[in-house]
Design a protein around this motif. Sequence first.
Motif, PDB file in Angstrom:
ATOM      1  N   LYS A 105     -22.685   1.493  29.864  1.00 14.38           N
ATOM      2  CA  LYS A 105     -21.984   0.405  30.551  1.00 14.38           C
ATOM      3  C   LYS A 105     -21.186   0.897  31.750  1.00 14.38           C
ATOM      4  O   LYS A 105     -20.960   0.157  32.706  1.00 14.38           O
ATOM      5  CB  LYS A 105     -21.056  -0.325  29.562  1.00 14.38           C
ATOM      6  CG  LYS A 105     -21.813  -1.283  28.638  1.00 14.38           C
ATOM      7  CD  LYS A 105     -20.868  -2.077  27.771  1.00 14.38           C
ATOM      8  CE  LYS A 105     -20.309  -1.238  26.655  1.00 14.38           C
ATOM      9  NZ  LYS A 105     -19.509  -2.033  25.697  1.00 14.38           N
ATOM     10  N   CYS A 122     -13.189  -2.098  29.902  1.00 14.49           N
ATOM     11  CA  CYS A 122     -13.070  -3.341  29.134  1.00 14.49           C
ATOM     12  C   CYS A 122     -13.473  -4.590  29.908  1.00 14.49           C
ATOM     13  O   CYS A 122     -13.789  -5.615  29.289  1.00 14.49           O
ATOM     14  CB  CYS A 122     -11.631  -3.518  28.633  1.00 14.49           C
ATOM     15  SG  CYS A 122     -11.070  -2.197  27.531  1.00 14.49           S
ATOM     16  N   GLU A 148     -17.166  -6.533  29.364  1.00 12.39           N
ATOM     17  CA  GLU A 148     -17.345  -7.585  28.354  1.00 12.39           C
ATOM     18  C   GLU A 148     -16.613  -8.868  28.742  1.00 12.39           C
ATOM     19  O   GLU A 148     -17.083  -9.967  28.462  1.00 12.39           O
ATOM     20  CB  GLU A 148     -16.850  -7.103  26.993  1.00 12.39           C
ATOM     21  CG  GLU A 148     -17.776  -6.107  26.312  1.00 12.39           C
ATOM     22  CD  GLU A 148     -17.524  -4.679  26.761  1.00 12.39           C
ATOM     23  OE1 GLU A 148     -16.652  -4.481  27.628  1.00 12.39           O
ATOM     24  OE2 GLU A 148     -18.201  -3.767  26.255  1.00 12.39           O
ATOM     25  N   HIS A 149     -15.435  -8.706  29.369  1.00  7.29           N
ATOM     26  CA  HIS A 149     -14.688  -9.901  29.772  1.00  7.29           C
ATOM     27  C   HIS A 149     -15.469 -10.706  30.813  1.00  7.29           C
ATOM     28  O   HIS A 149     -15.564 -11.932  30.711  1.00  7.29           O
ATOM     29  CB  HIS A 149     -13.322  -9.500  30.354  1.00  7.29           C
ATOM     30  CG  HIS A 149     -12.323  -9.107  29.317  1.00  7.29           C
ATOM     31  ND1 HIS A 149     -12.020  -9.891  28.220  1.00  7.29           N
ATOM     32  CD2 HIS A 149     -11.536  -8.001  29.209  1.00  7.29           C
ATOM     33  CE1 HIS A 149     -11.097  -9.289  27.484  1.00  7.29           C
ATOM     34  NE2 HIS A 149     -10.793  -8.139  28.067  1.00  7.29           N
ATOM     35  N   THR A 195     -19.090 -11.240  26.671  1.00  9.43           N
ATOM     36  CA  THR A 195     -20.038 -10.722  25.685  1.00  9.43           C
ATOM     37  C   THR A 195     -19.362 -10.100  24.464  1.00  9.43           C
ATOM     38  O   THR A 195     -20.034  -9.508  23.634  1.00  9.43           O
ATOM     39  CB  THR A 195     -20.946  -9.663  26.332  1.00  9.43           C
ATOM     40  OG1 THR A 195     -20.134  -8.647  26.939  1.00  9.43           O
ATOM     41  CG2 THR A 195     -21.838 -10.278  27.395  1.00  9.43           C
ATOM     42  N   PHE A 196     -18.016 -10.212  24.371  1.00  7.64           N
ATOM     43  CA  PHE A 196     -17.348  -9.612  23.211  1.00  7.64           C
ATOM     44  C   PHE A 196     -17.839 -10.247  21.905  1.00  7.64           C
ATOM     45  O   PHE A 196     -18.045  -9.566  20.902  1.00  7.64           O
ATOM     46  CB  PHE A 196     -15.828  -9.767  23.327  1.00  7.64           C
ATOM     47  CG  PHE A 196     -15.173  -8.566  23.943  1.00  7.64           C
ATOM     48  CD1 PHE A 196     -15.368  -7.296  23.411  1.00  7.64           C
ATOM     49  CD2 PHE A 196     -14.358  -8.698  25.049  1.00  7.64           C
ATOM     50  CE1 PHE A 196     -14.765  -6.178  23.982  1.00  7.64           C
ATOM     51  CE2 PHE A 196     -13.753  -7.595  25.625  1.00  7.64           C
ATOM     52  CZ  PHE A 196     -13.963  -6.334  25.094  1.00  7.64           C
ATOM     53  N   LEU A 254     -21.247  -8.945  21.194  1.00  4.72           N
ATOM     54  CA  LEU A 254     -21.181  -7.521  20.860  1.00  4.72           C
ATOM     55  C   LEU A 254     -20.651  -7.309  19.446  1.00  4.72           C
ATOM     56  O   LEU A 254     -21.124  -6.425  18.714  1.00  4.72           O
ATOM     57  CB  LEU A 254     -20.268  -6.811  21.880  1.00  4.72           C
ATOM     58  CG  LEU A 254     -20.238  -5.282  21.820  1.00  4.72           C
ATOM     59  CD1 LEU A 254     -21.622  -4.700  22.060  1.00  4.72           C
ATOM     60  CD2 LEU A 254     -19.250  -4.736  22.847  1.00  4.72           C
TER      61      LEU A 254
END
Length: 250
Positions: free
Chosen positions: A11, A75, A78-79, A83-84, A87
Amino acid sequence: MSTAIKMEALKTKGRKVWLVVAVMMVVQLLWAAWSISHKNADDLIQGWQFFLYQFPMLNCIIMPVIAAVVASRLCDVEHKGQTFKLLKTIVPANRIFDAKFIWGSLYMFGAALGQLIIMIIMGLVLHFGGPVPWGALGCYLFFTLIVSLTIYVFQQVLSLLFVNQMVPMTLGLVGGFVGLFSMFFPPSFQKFLLWSYYGVLMQVGMNWDATTRVADFYWTAVDWPSLIMIFVFLGLIYGIGRSLFISREV
């Protein structure tokens, strides 16, 4: 866990996080070169102690900025993609938190190690007085890393909890200034501030003669209770932050 760490590595690929660390190291190198350029041969006798006094002070600003930027960059992927939730269905939340901490710790270790290399190379090139204080330099690396990891995990928790990354970034900058100005606070008060521990764990003190404008450096004993205290902070922030992230609805 190895899979989660590999995911973090993928990532961050192409996101130039290391470039941020490198730029901050260049700033530190330029500062060190400028500050030592005013020294004469007599001053260079205490060159190692001068660096071990100057670098922790500079770290109060430099390292919190690196921690804030690295945590934010790890971080915000994902924000931005929201996609948190997805995930967490694939990887347990606790493993996501651990993997981000481990991967982010590599950047903090790289920054601390880069400083040590700068100090050693400049000390050898400029012929600082006395033998290389390997023990003190090793302690410097260890203390810098522990304090930086504590600040990093604090920033990671903020970056995970706040969608708007301006919040943790701003707190990181404020923390850096708080750490620098904490040098003027009473020692007992400094120990309540994460950012002040670069100075609290400093191994060198300074006597400043305002009349002659001459600084004399001396070795100080390691503040073991404060070292234990920063480990306590690290454990508490890690444990509480991890629990908050696991229980957070996304």
